[in-house]
Scaffold this motif. Structure first.
Motif, mmCIF file in Angstrom:
data_model
loop_
_atom_site.group_PDB
_atom_site.id
_atom_site.type_symbol
_atom_site.label_atom_id
_atom_site.label_comp_id
_atom_site.label_asym_id
_atom_site.label_seq_id
_atom_site.Cartn_x
_atom_site.Cartn_y
_atom_site.Cartn_z
ATOM 1 N N MET A 174 40.906 29.358 36.974
ATOM 2 C CA MET A 174 40.630 30.727 37.380
ATOM 3 C C MET A 174 39.150 31.307 36.942
ATOM 4 O O MET A 174 38.662 31.953 37.506
ATOM 5 C CB MET A 174 41.828 31.633 36.652
ATOM 6 N N VAL A 175 38.712 30.660 35.979
ATOM 7 C CA VAL A 175 37.379 30.707 35.529
ATOM 8 C C VAL A 175 36.327 30.566 36.731
ATOM 9 O O VAL A 175 35.323 31.337 36.887
ATOM 10 C CB VAL A 175 37.030 30.224 34.262
ATOM 11 N N VAL A 176 36.683 29.518 37.305
ATOM 12 C CA VAL A 176 35.660 29.039 38.486
ATOM 13 C C VAL A 176 35.816 30.088 39.507
ATOM 14 O O VAL A 176 34.931 30.488 40.201
ATOM 15 C CB VAL A 176 36.258 27.624 38.862
ATOM 16 N N VAL A 177 37.005 30.605 39.644
ATOM 17 C CA VAL A 177 37.135 31.775 40.938
ATOM 18 C C VAL A 177 36.310 32.940 40.276
ATOM 19 O O VAL A 177 35.693 33.600 41.325
ATOM 20 C CB VAL A 177 38.859 32.259 41.040
ATOM 21 N N SER A 232 36.548 41.600 45.911
ATOM 22 C CA SER A 232 37.828 41.195 46.134
ATOM 23 C C SER A 232 38.203 40.050 45.309
ATOM 24 O O SER A 232 39.163 39.988 44.524
ATOM 25 C CB SER A 232 38.075 40.690 47.527
ATOM 26 N N VAL A 233 37.567 38.960 45.193
ATOM 27 C CA VAL A 233 37.471 37.810 44.219
ATOM 28 C C VAL A 233 37.465 38.422 42.754
ATOM 29 O O VAL A 233 38.535 37.965 42.121
ATOM 30 C CB VAL A 233 36.469 36.753 44.748
ATOM 31 N N LEU A 234 36.874 39.181 42.484
ATOM 32 C CA LEU A 234 36.611 39.720 41.123
ATOM 33 C C LEU A 234 38.087 40.462 40.987
ATOM 34 O O LEU A 234 38.320 40.451 39.833
ATOM 35 C CB LEU A 234 35.284 40.268 40.802
ATOM 36 N N LEU A 235 38.342 41.251 41.740
ATOM 37 C CA LEU A 235 39.728 42.138 41.617
ATOM 38 C C LEU A 235 40.867 40.946 41.466
ATOM 39 O O LEU A 235 41.666 41.259 40.297
ATOM 40 C CB LEU A 235 39.886 42.929 42.883
ATOM 41 N N LEU A 236 40.837 40.051 42.112
ATOM 42 C CA LEU A 236 41.944 39.064 41.860
ATOM 43 C C LEU A 236 41.918 38.522 40.498
ATOM 44 O O LEU A 236 42.844 38.264 39.871
ATOM 45 C CB LEU A 236 41.969 38.010 42.822
#
Length: 84
Positions: free
Chosen positions: A1-4, A44-48
């Motif tokens: 998830m850190v990569v995300v 959006s990615v940061l919200l996830l």
């Protein structure tokens, strides 16, 4: 998830780079349409990522930001339709 999370930050940073390059190219401050799409993608990615981390501060910040980005796109597209 850190990569995300880092991917989201990368998308989010691209909006500033794009805006800077567009402004330099035109010799004035401009906000290209792609700025808003990068904002939505990165937000959006940061919200996830924030939801995964269960961080209410980032969740509320990105949630509000996404609303604003979508609203700006609505105004832009509405304006283009009114001009037609």
């Amino acid at each position: 998830m850190v990569v995300v999370g880092f991917a989201g930050q990368g998308l989010f940073a691209m909006r500033f780079i794009l805006q800077w390059l567009s402004s330099e190219g035109q010799g004035r401050s401009v906000i290209p349409l792609a700025f808003w799409y990068f904002s939505i993608g990165g937000g959006s990615v940061l919200l996830l990522y924030a939801i995964w981390r269960q961080d209410p501060v980032i969740i509320s910040g990105q949630g509000l930001g996404l609303f604003i980005y979508f609203r700006n796109l609505y105004f832009i597209h509405r304006s283009k339709n009114d001009d037609s």
